[in-house]
Design an enzyme around this catalytic site. Structure first.
Site, PDB file in Angstrom:
ATOM      1  N   LYS A  53     -17.575  18.912   4.618  1.00  0.00           N
ATOM      2  CA  LYS A  53     -18.131  18.853   3.266  1.00  0.00           C
ATOM      3  C   LYS A  53     -18.390  17.399   2.865  1.00  0.00           C
ATOM      4  O   LYS A  53     -19.464  17.062   2.345  1.00  0.00           O
ATOM      5  CB  LYS A  53     -17.174  19.553   2.281  1.00  0.00           C
ATOM      6  CG  LYS A  53     -17.199  21.068   2.440  1.00  0.00           C
ATOM      7  CD  LYS A  53     -16.082  21.807   1.690  1.00  0.00           C
ATOM      8  CE  LYS A  53     -16.191  23.309   2.009  1.00  0.00           C
ATOM      9  NZ  LYS A  53     -15.131  24.112   1.364  1.00  0.00           N
ATOM     10  N   GLN A  97      -9.689  23.056  -1.830  1.00  0.00           N
ATOM     11  CA  GLN A  97      -9.832  23.886  -0.635  1.00  0.00           C
ATOM     12  C   GLN A  97      -8.705  24.909  -0.569  1.00  0.00           C
ATOM     13  O   GLN A  97      -7.526  24.578  -0.753  1.00  0.00           O
ATOM     14  CB  GLN A  97      -9.831  22.987   0.617  1.00  0.00           C
ATOM     15  CG  GLN A  97     -10.127  23.715   1.917  1.00  0.00           C
ATOM     16  CD  GLN A  97     -11.555  24.264   2.003  1.00  0.00           C
ATOM     17  OE1 GLN A  97     -12.480  23.714   1.409  1.00  0.00           O
ATOM     18  NE2 GLN A  97     -11.724  25.335   2.733  1.00  0.00           N
ATOM     19  N   ASP A 120     -17.094  25.442  -6.882  1.00  0.00           N
ATOM     20  CA  ASP A 120     -16.799  26.645  -6.092  1.00  0.00           C
ATOM     21  C   ASP A 120     -17.082  27.921  -6.887  1.00  0.00           C
ATOM     22  O   ASP A 120     -17.106  29.013  -6.309  1.00  0.00           O
ATOM     23  CB  ASP A 120     -15.322  26.650  -5.692  1.00  0.00           C
ATOM     24  CG  ASP A 120     -15.104  26.279  -4.240  1.00  0.00           C
ATOM     25  OD1 ASP A 120     -15.997  26.568  -3.435  1.00  0.00           O
ATOM     26  OD2 ASP A 120     -14.028  25.730  -3.935  1.00  0.00           O
TER      27      ASP A 120
HETATM   28  N1  GUN Z   1     -11.576  28.607   1.775  1.00  0.00           N
HETATM   29  C1  GUN Z   1     -12.409  29.473   2.438  1.00  0.00           C
HETATM   30  N2  GUN Z   1     -13.630  29.471   1.860  1.00  0.00           N
HETATM   31  C2  GUN Z   1     -13.578  28.604   0.827  1.00  0.00           C
HETATM   32  C3  GUN Z   1     -14.537  28.176  -0.129  1.00  0.00           C
HETATM   33  O1  GUN Z   1     -15.690  28.607  -0.171  1.00  0.00           O
HETATM   34  N3  GUN Z   1     -14.089  27.250  -1.010  1.00  0.00           N
HETATM   35  C4  GUN Z   1     -12.820  26.778  -1.005  1.00  0.00           C
HETATM   36  N4  GUN Z   1     -12.475  25.899  -1.930  1.00  0.00           N
HETATM   37  N5  GUN Z   1     -11.918  27.150  -0.144  1.00  0.00           N
HETATM   38  C5  GUN Z   1     -12.292  28.061   0.779  1.00  0.00           C
END
Ligand code: GUN
Length: 313
Positions: A53, A97, A120
């Site tokens: 990311k 995350q 998110d």
């Molecule tokens: N863990 C698995 N998928 C995601 C996501 O799309 N965003 C976040 N923050 N954590 C995740």
């Protein structure tokens, strides 16, 4: 005829090119979008995802910071970091995350994120905005799935869609987006009876159950578009022969790296039946990061209302 392969890579590149133009426009207006990524604990997947990311931010010209907390971190520690990020004006997006270490109250941490910076789309305010079709930030993987369908010209309106999996991150929001695009949507889960028969009704089948290779040709209506959200792994040559028969690349991955990726779909039996299928890797995955970049730019505009070119997805 075997299924058309829906490459997420090409669509990601297209979206990133569009985002790059927007970032350039913002730069001319004196704005550089900024994203903060919080990683807590030692989940190997999360480590890789958060690095990717931040790397994509750097590539596109988005300012980014990655904040790492130990496995032993506390809810309070994460809450104070989120509050600090909420108050910093150069940070437009905050991503926590998941999964967080088990002692952390994840719901409380996600609730603390300023909804305007919630790239998110996990804050209850944005969940409510999505449910009621108000402008807001939409979760990245579901938004990416809609981009794949639209840009591949797969019809949604009036079609039967079946989603396997009811998670807050994928299953529920993708079902809402498909419904808002006028599909007739069924959400299935671990307690659903006659699952293959329900799935065989689908013109669009979204597999987000997290069970590698479980969705076989028996689940698929001939010609259906099948979206594979799973990212599991297989480690034996017997499994390679079952899921990827005669595929030397997969075989050599297991021999040299010890594993190869397998989504929720069994490609050996689904490819001959489906009309279209997203591969793993290279299908939905690349779109998740691309949509995070889209959301970060949107959040940057959202916080500066004079720049808002903001539309509901
Ligand atoms: N863990 C698995 N998928 C995601 C996501 O799309 N965003 C976040 N923050 N954590 C995740």
């Amino acid at each position: 005829m075997p299924a058309r392969i829906l490459s997420g890579i090409a669509i990601r590149d297209q979206i990133q090119a569009e985002v790059t133009v927007e970032i350039e426009q913002l730069r001319e207006a004196g704005v550089r979008p900024g994203l903060a990524v919080i990683l807590a604990g030692n989940d190997p997947g999360s480590e890789i995802y958060t690095r990717n990311k931040v790397k994509t931010c750097e590539k596109l010209g988005i300012y980014s910071e990655r904040m790492v907390f130990p496995e032993t971190t506390t809810t309070e520690e994460l809450l104070s970091q989120v509050k600090l990020l909420n108050s910093r004006s150069e940070i437009d997006g905050i991503l926590v995350q998941l999964p967080l270490p088990s002692q952390v109250d994840s719901k409380q941490v996600l609730l603390a994120v300023d909804p305007q910076k919630d790239v998110d789309g996990f804050h209850p305010m944005n969940v409510g905005n999505l449910v009621t079709q108000r402008p807001g930030l939409v979760p990245c993987t579901p938004a990416g799935i809609l981009e794949i369908l639209k840009r591949s010209e797969i019809p949604i309106k009036g079609q039967r869609a079946v989603v396997i999996g009811r998670s807050d991150i994928v299953g529920k929001p993708v079902a809402l987006l498909l419904m808002h695009h006028h599909a007739t949507v069924t959400v299935c889960h671990s307690r659903t009876q006659n699952l293959p028969a329900v799935c065989r009704e689908a013109d669009i089948l979204v597999a987000a159950l997290g069970k590698p290779g479980m969705v076989t040709g028996e689940f698929v209506k001939p010609g259906a578009a099948v979206i594979d959200v799973g990212i599991g792994r297989i480690t034996t040559l017997e499994e390679v022969e079952r899921f990827f028969p005669g595929d030397p690349k997969r075989r050599s991955q297991v021999e040299t790296k010890g594993s190869t990726l397998l989504g929720d779909i069994d490609p050996s039996t689904v490819l001959p039946v489906a009309g279209a299928l997203t591969p793993v890797p290279g299908g939905v995955g690349p779109l998740t990061i691309a949509m995070l970049m889209v959301n970060t730019v949107r959040a940057a505009r959202l916080r500066r209302s004079h720049l808002a070119a903001y539309v509901a997805t």
